[in-house]
Design a protein around this motif. Structure first.
Motif: not given
Length: 543
Positions: A433-438
Motif C-alpha cells: 500500500p505504500w508503493g515504492g520499488y524493490s
C-alpha cells in the motif's frame, strides 16, 4: 560502437567500478523518516513502533490529495483499513501551537497544530483535554520526524492518536481551512505484506542474469580452448600472440586490481555522498546509457548471430573511421540500441521507466561478466572478501563518522532531488500500500556472478557434469544468500541490508568447502582451470 582490446578493458572496468557503488537491495518507500531515535528507549505509555500514516484529505466533500505522515511513539495505534477510518473534520486550535488549553470548541475534531514551544506529549494532552479525536502536528521542515517522549516526562498516558506531517503538507491544509473551506481527513496506517511479488521477480531476475552470463562465459572459454588446441596441433605461432594479447578483449582480474578496485569504489562512493546533485546524476545517467548501449549491442549481436538468417551479416565487415572494422549486423542493431537508451534517459521519471532501466542493466551485467573474468579462486576470494567488508562498512560502520549510512543516502538519492542513481535493477512493489520499488544494486549480481561464471568455466573445461561440478552448488548458494537477504530486509522493517553480508559467505564458502572436499582446491586456487593431458588434444565441442 563495439569496443575491442585495451579500449574494451578500460571502458568496462570503469563501468564495473560505477556499478559497485550499490551492493544491497533497498526498498524505496514514500515518506522517509530522517530523524533516528536512538536515545529515547521505549517505556510504558511510550512504546509504539513508528509507522507511516496515510492522510487522505477532503475539501468541501471532494477528495483532494493524500499526504503521508508518521505516527508517534505514544498514544493508541491507528486503524489499518481505509474503510474503517472515520472522516473527521479538521480544525486549527487557538493557540495554534496547542501549548495551552485551546479556547475554541474542538470536541470530536482532528486538530492541526504547529510544532514548537512545548513537547509533543504536552500538545497531545491539551488536545485530548479539549475533546479532540486526534492531533496532527506540522513539522518545521519538509521531512518527517519521529515523535518521542521526553526523558523527564511522566504524563504520557495519551488516549488520542498523534501524527506528524511535513511542513509543505501542513501548510496546504492550513491554507484550505483559512480560506473557509470545510476540510476533513482520514487517519489510517495500512500494513505492508510480509512478502511482495516484486521481490520474487527481482530474485528470479538476478539468478537468471547470472545463469545466462555464466553459460555465455563458459561457452566462450570452451571455444577459445578448442581454438588454442587447434593452433597448438597445427604448430602455429598465433597461439603465442593470443597469450600476449588475450582473446576477444577478455580481462582477467589480478589480486592487486581486486583490492585497488574496492578502494577506488569507496572513494567514488564518498564523492557521490559529498557532491551528489542533479548534474552529477546526469553524468551517471550518461555513463549508464553508454554502457547500456554497448551491452545491448553485444547481447543482440551474439543472439542474432546464432540464427542462420544473420550469419552473413555478422560475418561481413565494413571499415568505419575511428572504429575500424565493424560488422553489418552491428551497424544494423546500433541505431535501435542508441534510440532505446536515449528514450529511457528522456522518460526515466515515468512510471514505466523501470522496464527500460532493467533491460539496459541486465544487458550491461551480462556483457561485463562475459568480458571481465576471475582467473582463479584466489583472486575471487580476495575480491569478494574486500567487497564483503566494503558492504558492511559503508552500510553500518559509516554511521559512526558521517552520522548516517553513506550507502543508503546515496542509494536513495537524498541529496540529488531524484530517486537515486541508475546502477540498479528495480521492480515496483505490486501489493504494497505504500508503493515504492524493490531494488538490487548491480554489484550484488556482478561480483558473485564473477565467481559463479568462473565455477562453470572450470566445470566445462574439466568435463564435469552438473552434479559433480561446482556451478550448480554455487548457484544454489547464491539464490539462498539472496533469499536470506530479503528475509532479513523484511525482518528489519525495510531498513537497508548489505546483500553481500549474506551472499559472500554462502557462495564463497560453498566453493571453498566443495573444492577442499573433492581435492580440487589447489587447482581452483592457483590455476583456475584443469591441466591439459596433452597440448595436442582437442577438446570435444559437446558437453
Amino acid at each position: 560502437m563495439e569496443l575491442k582490446g585495451a579500449t574494451s578493458t578500460l571502458f568496462f572496468f570503469l563501468l564495473l567500478l560505477l556499478q559497485t557503488v550499490l551492493f544491497f537491495p533497498f526498498p524505496a518507500f514514500a515518506g522517509d523518516i530522517v530523524h533516528q531515535d536512538d536515545i529515547s528507549p521505549k517505556r510504558p505509555g511510550c512504546e509504539n513502533n513508528f509507522v507511516l500514516v496515510k492522510v487522505p484529505t477532503y475539501v468541501n466533500g471532494v477528495e483532494e490529495i493524500e499526504f503521508v505522515g508518521v505516527g508517534a511513539r505514544f498514544g493508541p495505534t491507528l486503524e489499518s483499513k481505509e474503510k474503517r477510518a472515520i472522516h473527521t473534520r479538521l480544525e486549527i486550535p487557538d493557540p495554534s501551537d496547542c501549548c495551552s488549553q485551546p479556547k475554541n470548541k474542538l470536541i470530536g475534531r482532528v486538530i492541526l497544530v504547529h510544532r514548537g514551544n512545548c513537547s509533543f506529549t504536552a500538545k497531545a494532552n491539551f488536545a485530548e483535554a479539549a475533546g479532540a479525536s486526534a492531533i496532527i502536528i506540522i513539522n518545521n521542515q519538509t521531512e518527517l520526524f519521529k515523535m518521542v517522549c521526553e526523558v523527564n516526562e511522566t504524563d504520557v498516558t495519551i488516549g488520542i492518536p498523534t501524527v506528524m506531517l511535513p511542513q509543505d503538507a501542513g501548510v496546504k491544509l492550513e491554507n484550505y481551512i483559512k480560506n473557509n473551506s470545510i476540510v476533513s481527513v482520514q487517519l489510517y496506517s495500512p500494513k505492508r505484506p510480509p512478502v511482495d511479488i516484486a521481490e520474487v521477480f527481482l530474485w528470479l531476475m538476478a539468478v537468471g542474469t547470472i545463469i545466462c552470463a555464466s553459460y555465455w562465459s563458459a561457452w566462450s572459454a570452451k571455444e577459445a580452448a578448442i581454438e588454442q588446441d587447434k593452433l597448438l596441433k597445427d604448430g602455429s605461432n598465433e597461439y603465442l600472440d593470443m597469450e600476449k594479447t588475450g582473446s576477444g578483449g577478455v580481462v582477467d582480474i589480478s589480486t592487486m586490481s581486486a583490492i585497488f578496485f574496492v578502494v577506488i569504489a569507496s572513494c567514488f562512493l564518498v564523492m557521490l555522498y559529498k557532491y551528489m546533485s542533479i548534474w552529477f546524476i546526469d553524468i551517471l545517467v550518461t555513463l549508464f546509457c553508454i554502457g547500456g548501449i554497448e551491452g545491448l549491442q553485444t547481447c543482440l549481436v551474439a543472439l542474432l548471430s546464432s540464427f542462420r538468417w544473420f550469419e552473413h551479416a555478422s560475418g561481413s565487415f565494413v571499415k568505419v573511421p575511428v572504429l575500424g572494422s565493424v560488422s553489418y549486423l552491428l551497424l544494423a542493431v546500433s541505431p535501435f540500441c542508441i534510440a532505446f537508451a536515449v528514450l529511457w534517459a528522456v522518460c526515466r521519471h515515468k512510471v514505466f521507466a523501470w522496464i527500460g532501466q532493467d533491460i539496459l542493466g541486465i544487458a550491461l551485467i551480462v556483457t561485463v561478466l562475459q568480458i571481465v573474468r576471475v582467473p582463479n579462486l584466489k583472486v575471487g576470494t580476495v575480491l569478494l572478501s574486500c567487497a564483503f567488508m566494503y558492504d558492511i562498512f559503508w552500510v553500518f560502520v559509516s554511521k559512526l563518522w558521517f552520522k548516517e549510512s553513506v550507502m543508503i543516502v546515496v542509494a536513495r538519492g537524498d541529496k540529488s532531488g531524484e530517486d537515486g542513481i541508475p546502477m540498479l535493477l528495480k521492480i515496483p512493489r505490486m501489493f504494497d500500500p505504500w508503493g515504492g520499488y524493490s531494488i538490487i544494486g548491480f554489484g550484488d549480481i556482478l561480483l558473485p556472478g564473477l565467481l559463479i561464471a568462473f565455477s562453470l568455466r572450470f566445470d566445462w573445461l574439466s568435463k564435469k557434469n552438473l552434479r559433480a561440478g561446482y556451478f550448480l552448488w554455487t548457484m544454489i548458494a547464491y539464490g539462498l544468500g539472496l533469499l536470506i537477504t530479503y528475509i532479513a530486509l523484511n525482518m528489519m522493517d525495510g531498513h537497508g541490508q548489505p546483500a553481500l553480508l549474506y551472499i559472500v559467505p554462502f557462495t564463497l564458502g560453498t566453493l571453498l568447502t566443495l573444492g577442499r572436499k573433492r581435492g580440487d582446491l589447489m587447482i581452483l586456487w592457483t590455476r583456475g582451470e584443469p591441466e591439459r593431458p596433452c597440448p595436442h588434444h582437442q577438446l570435444e565441442t559437446s558437453q
